[in-house]
Scaffold this active site. Structure first.
Site, PDB file in Angstrom:
ATOM      1  N   ARG A   1     -21.799  27.756 -64.663  1.00 49.97           N
ATOM      2  CA  ARG A   1     -22.957  27.259 -63.919  1.00 49.97           C
ATOM      3  C   ARG A   1     -22.862  25.779 -63.621  1.00 49.97           C
ATOM      4  O   ARG A   1     -23.451  25.304 -62.649  1.00 49.97           O
ATOM      5  CB  ARG A   1     -24.257  27.607 -64.651  1.00 49.97           C
ATOM      6  CG  ARG A   1     -24.462  29.117 -64.726  1.00 49.97           C
ATOM      7  CD  ARG A   1     -25.762  29.555 -65.338  1.00 49.97           C
ATOM      8  NE  ARG A   1     -26.027  28.926 -66.618  1.00 49.97           N
ATOM      9  CZ  ARG A   1     -27.170  29.074 -67.273  1.00 49.97           C
ATOM     10  NH1 ARG A   1     -28.123  29.828 -66.778  1.00 49.97           N
ATOM     11  NH2 ARG A   1     -27.356  28.482 -68.426  1.00 49.97           N
TER      12      ARG A   1
ATOM     13  N   GLU B   1     -24.373  27.634 -79.425  1.00 49.42           N
ATOM     14  CA  GLU B   1     -25.488  28.050 -80.268  1.00 49.42           C
ATOM     15  C   GLU B   1     -25.355  29.501 -80.710  1.00 49.42           C
ATOM     16  O   GLU B   1     -25.991  29.932 -81.660  1.00 49.42           O
ATOM     17  CB  GLU B   1     -26.842  27.808 -79.579  1.00 49.42           C
ATOM     18  CG  GLU B   1     -27.056  28.519 -78.268  1.00 49.42           C
ATOM     19  CD  GLU B   1     -26.507  27.784 -77.053  1.00 49.42           C
ATOM     20  OE1 GLU B   1     -26.990  28.083 -75.950  1.00 49.42           O
ATOM     21  OE2 GLU B   1     -25.595  26.938 -77.175  1.00 49.42           O
TER      22      GLU B   1
END
Length: 179
Positions: free
Chosen positions: A64, A101
């Protein structure tokens, strides 16, 4: 904090997707933002406004980050360099492993992608734990370039990304919105 109309539009077009990519994670989906011509223009304008002067190269990370970094580079009159996952770039590469994460990843860049001393702006969509930006910064430094600023569309303020960047010596950082 007061948001401009552009910042509010960006914020309004980011959709929360619960339990993606795994249970307990709330994914911040920018697809609605990218699908909106006004939203995409607002995002690009905001990122360009965060850029310091005299940028030679804008670096964007797969996937992205590419979407945002390439038009920012065009607006700034700078080159664009992709940082990719393994197996996506030919030739001699530098690679950097990091933690996300919710997992681990590796990023690569061509060893001749940026000239030593070039002024680099790193653009990404999200700052979460700081792993992706940190790995990209390490690659920029290995290229001998000058990382002058990091700008992201969205900072996840509830995660320690900003602290991680500070630990890595990255102090020139900004976000269009913080959620």
């Amino acid at each position: 904090m007061t948001f401009s109309d552009d910042h509010q539009l960006v914020l309004d077009l980011i959709e929360d997707i619960p339990d993606f990519p795994k249970p307990g994670v709330v994914f911040k989906d920018i697809t609605p933002l990218l699908a909106s011509p006004k939203g995409l223009r607002a995002a690009i304008n905001a990122l360009v406004a965060l850029a310091p002067p005299d940028i030679d190269v804008v670096v964007g990370m797969e996937a992205r980050g590419f979407i945002l970094a390439a038009p920012v580079a065009l607006e700034l009159g700078a080159g664009f360099v992709p940082v990719r996952k393994p197996g996506k770039l030919p030739g001699e590469l530098y690679s950097e492993q990091f933690s996300l994460e919710y997992g681990h990843e590796t990023l690569t860049v061509k060893t001749d992608a940026v000239l030593p001393g070039a002024r680099v702006l790193v653009i990404d969509d999200v700052l979460a734990t700081g792993g992706t930006v940190g790995a990209t910064a390490a690659l920029v430094h290995r290229l001998g370039a000058d990382l002058v600023h990091v700008a992201v569309l969205m900072e996840l303020g509830f995660l320690p990304g900003r602290e991680k960047l500070a630990e890595l010596g990255i102090h020139n950082y900004s976000a269009v919105v913080t959620v």
